[in-house]
Motif scaffolding. Sequence first.
Motif, PDB file in Angstrom:
ATOM      1  N   GLU A  47      46.169  40.610 -15.606  1.00 33.36           N
ATOM      2  CA  GLU A  47      45.190  39.732 -14.971  1.00 33.36           C
ATOM      3  C   GLU A  47      44.299  40.582 -14.064  1.00 33.36           C
ATOM      4  O   GLU A  47      44.792  41.265 -13.164  1.00 33.36           O
ATOM      5  N   ASP A 109      55.272  41.900 -12.904  1.00 33.37           N
ATOM      6  CA  ASP A 109      54.140  40.982 -13.035  1.00 33.37           C
ATOM      7  C   ASP A 109      53.802  40.761 -14.503  1.00 33.37           C
ATOM      8  O   ASP A 109      54.127  41.574 -15.377  1.00 33.37           O
ATOM      9  N   ARG A 110      53.092  39.686 -14.755  1.00 40.14           N
ATOM     10  CA  ARG A 110      52.702  39.351 -16.127  1.00 40.14           C
ATOM     11  C   ARG A 110      51.701  40.380 -16.649  1.00 40.14           C
ATOM     12  O   ARG A 110      50.720  40.700 -15.979  1.00 40.14           O
ATOM     13  N   GLN A 112      51.138  43.809 -19.876  1.00 33.44           N
ATOM     14  CA  GLN A 112      51.724  44.667 -20.899  1.00 33.44           C
ATOM     15  C   GLN A 112      51.142  46.065 -20.800  1.00 33.44           C
ATOM     16  O   GLN A 112      49.927  46.237 -20.601  1.00 33.44           O
TER      17      GLN A 112
END
Length: 201
Positions: A47, A109-110, A112
């Motif tokens: 993000e 955290d989200r 990759q």
Amino acid sequence: MVDPIPHLEALRRSPLAQLTDALAAGSGEAVALAEEPFLTMVSVRVEPSSAAAGRIGQVLGFELPQRCGEVAAVGHHAALWLSPDEWLVVSTAAPAALADQLAAALGADRGQVVDVSANRTTLALTGERAREVLEKGCPADLHPRAFGPGSAVTTTLARIPVLLWQTGPAEYRILPRSSFADYVARWLLDAMREWAGAQAR
């Protein structure tokens, strides 16, 4: 125990090793083509406004670019914008070390972080006729009013998907998938013939 890495490095072969002589023979003063093999490439998805993105930027030494076509670069690292939450980091640093550092910055955290260094190779096309060569098979608007140094776009070249990155006024980096690299290189050599005057073998 003997470290196996030197042995593996000796066996390493770039996607265009078989065209080394042809690339040199097909290059001239007006336009030249060469492979820049084994660059580290790490795919990053995060993000953009998150704390994780900020930590990743600290590892790289710059903020991740926020606009379509934008490239940020400092020292050994560059980050090419691919989508609102995706970047390709291109670097001369060791792939495992950089991927580990970026993964640690991402933390829980989200997002990759994936080492994709084997997925592509890099072709350097340089010279005053470089843009004209690309325009023979690239649908993107490469005129300086629309595309210039520090820009990168996902496009096609001779109908093959590539990442096209302009690194200087007459310098481009073309990143095709490794499986398409031979075709793209041979197409470029053919497109260069009217200026370089040499045929690929």
